[in-house]
Enzyme design. Structure first.
Site, PDB file in Angstrom:
ATOM      1  N   ASP A 262      19.370 -17.434  29.628  1.00  0.00           N
ATOM      2  CA  ASP A 262      19.275 -17.276  28.071  1.00  0.00           C
ATOM      3  C   ASP A 262      20.034 -18.533  27.694  1.00  0.00           C
ATOM      4  O   ASP A 262      21.732 -18.618  28.478  1.00  0.00           O
ATOM      5  CB  ASP A 262      19.858 -15.964  27.799  1.00  0.00           C
ATOM      6  CG  ASP A 262      18.418 -15.270  27.513  1.00  0.00           C
ATOM      7  OD1 ASP A 262      17.434 -15.919  27.758  1.00  0.00           O
ATOM      8  OD2 ASP A 262      19.057 -14.031  27.392  1.00  0.00           O
TER       9      ASP A 262
ATOM     10  N   LYS B 129      17.260 -18.383  23.740  1.00  0.00           N
ATOM     11  CA  LYS B 129      16.952 -17.045  22.656  1.00  0.00           C
ATOM     12  C   LYS B 129      18.402 -17.242  21.929  1.00  0.00           C
ATOM     13  O   LYS B 129      18.525 -16.339  22.135  1.00  0.00           O
ATOM     14  CB  LYS B 129      16.229 -16.544  22.939  1.00  0.00           C
ATOM     15  CG  LYS B 129      14.838 -16.715  23.312  1.00  0.00           C
ATOM     16  CD  LYS B 129      14.010 -14.471  24.029  1.00  0.00           C
ATOM     17  CE  LYS B 129      13.887 -14.384  22.432  1.00  0.00           C
ATOM     18  NZ  LYS B 129      12.637 -15.674  22.000  1.00  0.00           N
TER      19      LYS B 129
ATOM     20  N   MET C 187      25.244  -9.256  15.640  1.00  0.00           N
ATOM     21  CA  MET C 187      23.929 -10.559  15.462  1.00  0.00           C
ATOM     22  C   MET C 187      23.705 -10.225  13.797  1.00  0.00           C
ATOM     23  O   MET C 187      23.207 -10.220  13.300  1.00  0.00           O
ATOM     24  CB  MET C 187      22.744 -10.175  15.614  1.00  0.00           C
ATOM     25  CG  MET C 187      22.426 -10.459  17.048  1.00  0.00           C
ATOM     26  SD  MET C 187      21.084 -10.600  18.288  1.00  0.00           S
ATOM     27  CE  MET C 187      20.958  -8.744  18.046  1.00  0.00           C
TER      28      MET C 187
END
Length: 283
Positions: A47, A69, A190
């Site tokens: 990742d 990602k 996030m």
């Protein structure tokens, strides 16, 4: 012979796959089990948020594939990553899917395990330290405290989008009311890009002076953070110039936190001095 047997029966598969949590970034926070899995891998699917220093544990002949990602940026399609995993295992490779934090906390690990099982492949999982825990620990703050917080909620501020997604999948007002009544710490992943909306909704159930910390690049030498209040969340992030990857922590466990009002580099003399000089939240 059973003619209905699945063509990808585990009896025909010689490779194996492990989802490995690489932790929040600091290589020293890797588990021993994670290191062993990385060292054994012939293929690593990595990742974007995994620290490059962690890849030093990989064997010299391992094939390392970066499958970045990150929210708001161009990303490798999830379906393509899952096909890579399945193909490599069927080819007999020892595959490690290396993820930032923990694979099962907002890492889409559950989806990947389901797809592997549908293909007749069993998958092992190695946990990692999640960013939400590392972030508050770096500030010397707990997630739970007998006097301030009886529990903790991990929630994403960037829920599923596209077909089948709800218009507002997270009921922030209900979450705020629950956090207030049950004395919970909220850890929001996030959430920086939606900080304004999150602030407005949480204020329907939490006081404006509820302590908040926003931590960017948790556990890394260039970590930055602010300590503010819920009523100043969006403005504080903008003023400090914080961006993803960052974690937002909301709750009374942060009361008394001596942290800089402006972002500082963790571990520097400036950061230490700023921490000493910063005003404390009221009790």
């Amino acid at each position: 012979m059973n003619n209905n047997a699945h063509p990808t029966s585990s009896a025909l598969i010689t490779g194996r796959c492990t989802l490995v949590g690489a932790g929040p970034g600091d290589p020293e926070l890797l588990t021993v089990k994670a290191v062993k899995a990385i060292q054994a891998a012939t293929v690593l699917l990595v990742d974007d948020l995994v620290n490059d220093q962690i890849l030093a544990y990989a064997r010299p002949d391992a094939r390392i594939v970066h499958v970045g990602k990150r929210g708001g940026c161009k990303s490798t399609p999830q379906a393509f990553i899952e096909r890579l995993m399945i193909t490599a295992v069927r080819e007999g490779e020892t595959v490690v899917r290396l993820k930032g934090g923990d694979p099962f906390i907002f890492g889409r690990g559950g989806e990947e395990v389901e797809h592997l099982r549908d293909a007749g492949i069993e998958c092992a999982v190695v946990n990692g330290i999640t960013a939400g825990l590392a972030a508050v620990t770096s500030l010397g703050v707990p997630l739970t405290h007998r006097d301030h917080a009886q529990g903790v909620v991990f929630v994403t501020g960037h829920a599923k989008t596209g077909a089948g997604a709800a218009e507002d999948p997270t009921d922030w007002r209900a979450l705020a009311a629950t956090a207030y009544n049950a004395r919970l710490t909220l850890v929001i992943y996030m959430g920086v890009s939606g900080a304004g909306h999150i602030e407005r909704e949480l204020l329907q159930g939490l006081p404006a002076d509820t302590p908040v910390a926003v931590i960017q690049h948790a556990s890394l030498p260039h970590q930055r953070h602010i300590a503010t209040t819920l009523g100043n969340l969006k403005h504080g992030i903008a003023e400090a110039g914080l961006a993803s990857p960052a974690v937002i922590v909301v709750g009374d466990v942060l009361r008394g936190l001596a942290a800089a009002a402006l972002p500082v580099d963790a571990g520097t003399d400036a950061g230490k001095d700023a921490g000493k000089d910063a005003g404390k939240f009221g009790t």
